[in-house]
Design an enzyme around this catalytic site. Sequence first.
Site, PDB file in Angstrom:
ATOM      1  N   VAL A   1      81.625  58.322  85.644  1.00  0.00           N
ATOM      2  CA  VAL A   1      82.648  57.658  86.271  1.00  0.00           C
ATOM      3  C   VAL A   1      82.350  56.344  87.141  1.00  0.00           C
ATOM      4  O   VAL A   1      81.028  56.189  87.274  1.00  0.00           O
ATOM      5  CB  VAL A   1      83.323  58.404  87.244  1.00  0.00           C
ATOM      6  CG1 VAL A   1      84.108  59.747  86.598  1.00  0.00           C
ATOM      7  CG2 VAL A   1      82.209  59.189  88.406  1.00  0.00           C
ATOM      8  N   SER A   2      83.106  55.555  87.445  1.00  0.00           N
ATOM      9  CA  SER A   2      82.813  54.207  87.972  1.00  0.00           C
ATOM     10  C   SER A   2      82.360  54.166  89.648  1.00  0.00           C
ATOM     11  O   SER A   2      81.510  53.339  89.884  1.00  0.00           O
ATOM     12  CB  SER A   2      83.871  53.124  87.840  1.00  0.00           C
ATOM     13  OG  SER A   2      83.924  52.906  86.388  1.00  0.00           O
ATOM     14  N   SER A   3      82.892  54.976  90.307  1.00  0.00           N
ATOM     15  CA  SER A   3      82.622  55.080  91.640  1.00  0.00           C
ATOM     16  C   SER A   3      82.174  56.280  92.165  1.00  0.00           C
ATOM     17  O   SER A   3      82.679  57.631  91.636  1.00  0.00           O
ATOM     18  CB  SER A   3      83.707  54.487  92.556  1.00  0.00           C
ATOM     19  OG  SER A   3      84.994  55.178  92.389  1.00  0.00           O
TER      20      SER A   3
END
Length: 186
Positions: free
Chosen positions: A11-13
Site C-alpha cells: 500500500v502507498s501510505s
Amino acid sequence: MTAQFIGYARVSSTGQSLDIQEAMLTEAGCRPIFAEKKSGRRASDREELARAIAHAREGDTLIVTRLDRLARSVIDLHQIIATLTEKGVAFRALQQSGIDTSTSAGKLLLTMLGAVAEFEADIRAERQKDGIEAAKAKGVYKGRPASIDAAAIQSALAAGETPAAVAKRLNIARSTVYRLKDAAPV
C-alpha cells in the site's frame, strides 16, 4: 525443493491497511508473504519487494493481488519481470486473471496493463499539479508552511551564536543556516 507461491503486498501510505491483500494472498496459497507500506512509483525504494525477488527460486511464482501493487511504471514492471524470468520465476496477478507470465497471452496482457497503470499514475499527477496551480491562482494554496524561522536564525547569528551552534540547537543542517542567514524576513 518444491515450488512456492510467494506473495507481495503493498500500500502507498502508512494509514492504509494491508489486511485485504494479505488475506487474498494467503487464500491463494502464498507462503511467505512480503508486505510493505511504500509508494509504488520506483521499485528501487521497496525493500520488501527486493526481499521477495531474492527469496524466489526457479519454479516459484510471485503473486500480487493487482498489477499496480507490483509497479506503477512500465520500465520498473519490465525490469522486475525480466529479473523474475531470468531466475525462472513466474508472475501472476490475482485480480487480473489473464496476467500469468508462464503464457504468451499473459505476457502480452501484462505489457498492456502495465502501460495503462503508468498512464493512470501520470494522469493523476497531472491533475494534482493542475489543481495546485488553480489553487495558487486563486490565492488559496500557500504550500507547506515554513518549518524553520529565518528571523530566529538571523537574530541568533546577530547575537554572536555560530552557524554550527544554531544548526545543532535547531536540529537542522548547517547549510540551511548559511542559506537563511541573509534571507529576507518572512
